[in-house]
Design an enzyme around this catalytic site. Structure first.
Site, PDB file in Angstrom:
ATOM      1  N   TYR A 227      56.512 -72.419   0.632  1.00 50.14           N
ATOM      2  CA  TYR A 227      56.172 -73.372  -0.427  1.00 50.14           C
ATOM      3  C   TYR A 227      57.072 -74.610  -0.328  1.00 50.14           C
ATOM      4  CZ  TYR A 227      55.000 -74.882  -5.230  1.00 50.14           C
ATOM      5  OH  TYR A 227      54.582 -75.590  -6.340  1.00 50.14           O
TER       6      TYR A 227
ATOM      7  N   SER B 133      56.932 -81.428  -5.380  1.00 50.05           N
ATOM      8  CA  SER B 133      57.761 -80.465  -6.119  1.00 50.05           C
ATOM      9  C   SER B 133      59.232 -80.764  -5.852  1.00 50.05           C
ATOM     10  CB  SER B 133      57.422 -79.053  -5.627  1.00 50.05           C
ATOM     11  OG  SER B 133      58.328 -78.120  -6.132  1.00 50.05           O
TER      12      SER B 133
HETATM   13  N1  LIG Z   1      54.536 -75.276 -12.512  1.00 54.32           N
HETATM   14  C1  LIG Z   1      55.525 -75.931 -11.943  1.00 54.32           C
HETATM   15  O1  LIG Z   1      56.679 -75.851 -12.362  1.00 54.32           O
HETATM   16  C2  LIG Z   1      55.237 -76.807 -10.760  1.00 54.32           C
HETATM   17  C3  LIG Z   1      56.297 -77.520 -10.220  1.00 54.32           C
HETATM   18  C4  LIG Z   1      56.071 -78.336  -9.130  1.00 54.32           C
HETATM   19  C5  LIG Z   1      54.801 -78.451  -8.609  1.00 54.32           C
HETATM   20  N2  LIG Z   1      53.778 -77.717  -9.137  1.00 54.32           N
HETATM   21  C6  LIG Z   1      52.459 -77.915  -8.530  1.00 54.32           C
HETATM   22  O2  LIG Z   1      51.572 -78.352  -9.551  1.00 54.32           O
HETATM   23  C7  LIG Z   1      50.238 -78.036  -9.170  1.00 54.32           C
HETATM   24  C8  LIG Z   1      49.544 -77.332 -10.330  1.00 54.32           C
HETATM   25  O3  LIG Z   1      50.159 -76.075 -10.489  1.00 54.32           O
HETATM   26  P1  LIG Z   1      50.270 -75.278 -11.867  1.00 54.32           P
HETATM   27  O4  LIG Z   1      51.706 -74.986 -12.044  1.00 54.32           O
HETATM   28  O5  LIG Z   1      49.517 -75.930 -12.966  1.00 54.32           O
HETATM   29  O6  LIG Z   1      49.613 -73.902 -11.432  1.00 54.32           O
HETATM   30  P2  LIG Z   1      48.294 -73.153 -11.891  1.00 54.32           P
HETATM   31  O7  LIG Z   1      48.292 -71.880 -11.092  1.00 54.32           O
HETATM   32  O8  LIG Z   1      48.226 -73.066 -13.357  1.00 54.32           O
HETATM   33  O9  LIG Z   1      47.123 -74.101 -11.354  1.00 54.32           O
HETATM   34  C9  LIG Z   1      46.644 -74.120 -10.045  1.00 54.32           C
HETATM   35  C10 LIG Z   1      45.119 -74.150 -10.104  1.00 54.32           C
HETATM   36  O10 LIG Z   1      44.645 -74.342  -8.771  1.00 54.32           O
HETATM   37  C11 LIG Z   1      43.506 -73.503  -8.591  1.00 54.32           C
HETATM   38  N3  LIG Z   1      43.342 -73.201  -7.162  1.00 54.32           N
HETATM   39  C12 LIG Z   1      44.062 -72.335  -6.414  1.00 54.32           C
HETATM   40  N4  LIG Z   1      43.577 -72.291  -5.163  1.00 54.32           N
HETATM   41  C13 LIG Z   1      42.531 -73.167  -5.132  1.00 54.32           C
HETATM   42  C14 LIG Z   1      41.618 -73.548  -4.116  1.00 54.32           C
HETATM   43  N5  LIG Z   1      41.688 -73.028  -2.873  1.00 54.32           N
HETATM   44  N6  LIG Z   1      40.660 -74.442  -4.438  1.00 54.32           N
HETATM   45  C15 LIG Z   1      40.569 -74.967  -5.689  1.00 54.32           C
HETATM   46  N7  LIG Z   1      41.401 -74.634  -6.683  1.00 54.32           N
HETATM   47  C16 LIG Z   1      42.373 -73.732  -6.408  1.00 54.32           C
HETATM   48  C17 LIG Z   1      43.828 -72.255  -9.393  1.00 54.32           C
HETATM   49  O11 LIG Z   1      42.656 -71.512  -9.690  1.00 54.32           O
HETATM   50  C18 LIG Z   1      44.506 -72.836 -10.623  1.00 54.32           C
HETATM   51  O12 LIG Z   1      43.584 -73.092 -11.668  1.00 54.32           O
HETATM   52  C19 LIG Z   1      50.343 -77.202  -7.890  1.00 54.32           C
HETATM   53  O13 LIG Z   1      50.153 -78.034  -6.768  1.00 54.32           O
HETATM   54  C20 LIG Z   1      51.771 -76.711  -7.928  1.00 54.32           C
HETATM   55  O14 LIG Z   1      52.243 -76.399  -6.648  1.00 54.32           O
HETATM   56  C21 LIG Z   1      53.962 -76.910 -10.208  1.00 54.32           C
END
Ligand SMILES: NC(=O)c1ccc[n+]([C@@H]2O[C@H](COP(=O)([O-])OP(=O)(O)OC[C@H]3O[C@@H](n4cnc5c(N)ncnc54)[C@H](O)[C@@H]3O)[C@@H](O)[C@H]2O)c1
Length: 286
Positions: free
Chosen positions: A182, A169
């Site tokens: 985070y 991130s």
């Molecule tokens: N959205 C952003 O702007 C952004 C930016 C940087 C990094 N990220 C990272 O990208 C990745 C995806 O995030 P996203 O934004 O699509 O969020 P999201 O919440 O849509 O997806 C996360 C998924 O992980 C699943 N999850 C949560 N805990 C879990 C567990 N213990 N075991 C299995 N599955 C689990 C959730 O049910 C969900 O479907 C994450 O690692 C997040 O930190 C997101």
């Protein structure tokens, strides 16, 4: 937006954790469009199924697996099912991750007025943050990447190699205000990515990471938009700090993801973290 990808992943199996989420459902669809079969893992069975249904409806091949990435025994059981269902494991996308309100401060900067605890307040100042909140975030991001890596890379190590992509991130480079756990956890993901790349380098397993900029998803929506759907002050700051002046679209992560999974295109790329951020990490603000 309809795109044809040039990466050929025919015959490969990709395991995608957090595959029911916003970003990793897009990742699953794109990997499938390149010919990979997809094992969609998510804590919530319905979420995993939604993604696998979408992949299958698009002409790909995917199966859903309900799985907590923090339970190693479950991961081992699922690995065995995947090998039986698909025949191999070639790619691992460690997408499960996220923050918790219990590890989020109300204020960006602590001031003298914040030192009095306000009765009934549902927001936290630094002194109220609970270890449980930090434990949750560190576990989900760090152990939630380490454990699937241990379980699935064991197969890769014994069968000629593979490719792992972690999700870091922007806050790994410089912490973002309000979300100390985070930020520290994602800095850990970048560091662990490099460590793993070195550790596995003799076994033909490459480990890299994508560092997304700002994408609106389930887990950050409340910080970015108020109850009426109007941009919060935080959104305005993010957009001002993003030279391209907008949020990213999840489809804009795909080119980098496929590059890292493509054993021809990135055969010598190992241990790097690629920002996909509209210029956020390059901009000093001046
Ligand atoms: N959205 C952003 O702007 C952004 C930016 C940087 C990094 N990220 C990272 O990208 C990745 C995806 O995030 P996203 O934004 O699509 O969020 P999201 O919440 O849509 O997806 C996360 C998924 O992980 C699943 N999850 C949560 N805990 C879990 C567990 N213990 N075991 C299995 N599955 C689990 C959730 O049910 C969900 O479907 C994450 O690692 C997040 O930190 C997101």
């Amino acid at each position: 937006m309809s795109v044809s990808y040039i990466t050929d992943l025919t015959g490969k199996t990709a395991v995608v954790t957090g595959g029911g989420g916003v970003l990793c459902s897009e990742f699953s669809k794109a990997l499938a469009e390149c010919g990979a079969k997809i094992a969609v893992l998510d804590l919530f069975e319905e979420a995993a199924k939604r993604t696998s249904d979408a992949v299958n409806a698009n002409g790909g091949y995917a199966l859903p697996y309900a799985c907590d990435v923090l339970k190693k025994e479950t991961l081992i059981d699922i690995r065995e099912k995947i090998i039986s269902d698909f025949g191999s494991i070639d790619i691992l996308i460690n997408g499960a991750g996220g923050n918790s309100p219990k590890a989020t401060t109300a204020q960006e900067f602590l001031t003298a007025e914040d030192l009095e605890t306000k009765e009934g307040s549902d927001t936290l100042n630094f002194f109220d943050l609970k270890p449980e909140g930090f434990n949750f975030v560190f576990n989900l991001n760090i152990l939630g990447t380490l454990l699937p890596t241990q379980v699935f890379s064991e197969y890769m190590a014994k069968h000629g190699g593979g490719c792992i992509v972690n999700v870091s991130s922007m806050n790994a480079y410089r912490p973002l205000t309000k979300i100390p756990a985070y930020s520290a956890a994602k800095a850990g993901i970048s560091n662990l990515t490099m460590w793993l790349a070195v550790h596995f380098s003799k076994l033909n397993i490459r480990v890299n990471a994508i560092a997304p900029g700002f994408f609106v998803t389930g887990q950050n929506e409340k910080l970015l938009f108020d109850k009426e759907g109007k941009p919060t002050a935080r959104t305005e700051k993010i957009l001002a700090a993003t030279p391209m002046g907008r949020f990213g679209n999840p489809a804009e992560l795909i080119g980098t993801l496929l590059f890292l999974c493509d054993t021809k295109a990135s055969s010598f790329v190992n241990g790097i973290i690629i920002p996909v951020d509209g210029g956020f990490s390059a901009y000093s603000g001046v």
